[in-house]
Design a protein around this motif. Structure first.
Motif, PDB file in Angstrom:
ATOM      1  N   LYS A  95       0.830  -1.204   0.000  1.00 30.83           N
ATOM      2  CA  LYS A  95       0.000   0.000   0.000  1.00 30.83           C
ATOM      3  C   LYS A  95       0.865   1.254   0.000  1.00 30.83           C
ATOM      4  N   GLU A  96       1.925   1.266   0.786  1.00 28.14           N
ATOM      5  CA  GLU A  96       2.808   2.429   0.812  1.00 28.14           C
ATOM      6  C   GLU A  96       3.534   2.614  -0.522  1.00 28.14           C
ATOM      7  N   ASN A  99       1.049   4.336  -2.505  1.00 33.46           N
ATOM      8  CA  ASN A  99       0.885   5.703  -2.006  1.00 33.46           C
ATOM      9  C   ASN A  99       2.028   6.616  -2.469  1.00 33.46           C
ATOM     10  N   GLU A 100       3.213   6.057  -2.637  1.00 33.09           N
ATOM     11  CA  GLU A 100       4.366   6.857  -3.074  1.00 33.09           C
ATOM     12  C   GLU A 100       4.165   7.411  -4.480  1.00 33.09           C
ATOM     13  N   THR A 101       3.274   6.807  -5.266  1.00 32.04           N
ATOM     14  CA  THR A 101       3.036   7.288  -6.628  1.00 32.04           C
ATOM     15  C   THR A 101       1.929   8.338  -6.680  1.00 32.04           C
ATOM     16  N   ARG A 102       1.275   8.564  -5.549  1.00 33.18           N
ATOM     17  CA  ARG A 102       0.184   9.532  -5.506  1.00 33.18           C
ATOM     18  C   ARG A 102       0.711  10.944  -5.271  1.00 33.18           C
ATOM     19  N   VAL A 103      -0.105  11.917  -5.641  1.00 30.76           N
ATOM     20  CA  VAL A 103       0.216  13.305  -5.366  1.00 30.76           C
ATOM     21  C   VAL A 103      -0.538  13.704  -4.117  1.00 30.76           C
ATOM     22  N   TRP A 104       0.204  14.189  -3.111  1.00 31.08           N
ATOM     23  CA  TRP A 104      -0.398  14.572  -1.839  1.00 31.08           C
ATOM     24  C   TRP A 104      -0.406  16.091  -1.753  1.00 31.08           C
ATOM     25  N   ILE A 105      -1.441  16.626  -1.219  1.00 33.45           N
ATOM     26  CA  ILE A 105      -1.566  18.098  -1.106  1.00 33.45           C
ATOM     27  C   ILE A 105      -0.672  18.618  -0.017  1.00 33.45           C
TER      28      ILE A 105
END
Length: 105
Positions: A95-96, A99-105
């Motif tokens: 999962k992490e 998550n590392e490929t996502r863009v976080w605000i």
């Protein structure tokens, strides 16, 4: 039952919870029951956090401790993962990685 050793890894904690449930006769409870109990424990955790933050409480209600309720929540989460055959360490790492490929605000 032998106590959980300090610094135990997540797989060891999962094994401990499985053995603890067998020893206490809790392994017979089905998945929906465990999920409902998890919801109850999360509510108790929220109540404890509210108390910690000084928010109004029911004067006749049970005093909840954040550490106790977080531990109960973790035990039930692990119990659910065990019933579903999920290795939580592998699931967390996978999962992490996503998550590392996502863009976080």
């Amino acid at each position: 039952m032998k106590p959980l050793s300090p610094g135990a890894s997540l797989p060891k904690i999962q094994g401990y919870v499985a053995r603890m449930e067998i020893e206490r006769g809790l392994d017979k409870q089905d998945l929906p029951s465990q999920c409902l109990k998890l919801g109850e424990e999360v509510g108790e955790l929220f109540r404890a956090v509210r108390r910690l933050q000084g928010q109004p409480q029911n004067p006749g209600g049970r005093i909840a401790d954040v550490g106790d309720e977080a531990a109960d929540t973790l035990i039930l989460l692990i119990s659910i993962a065990n019933r579903c055959g999920i290795n939580l360490e592998d699931a967390l790492r996978a999962k992490e990685a996503r998550n590392e490929t996502r863009v976080w605000i």
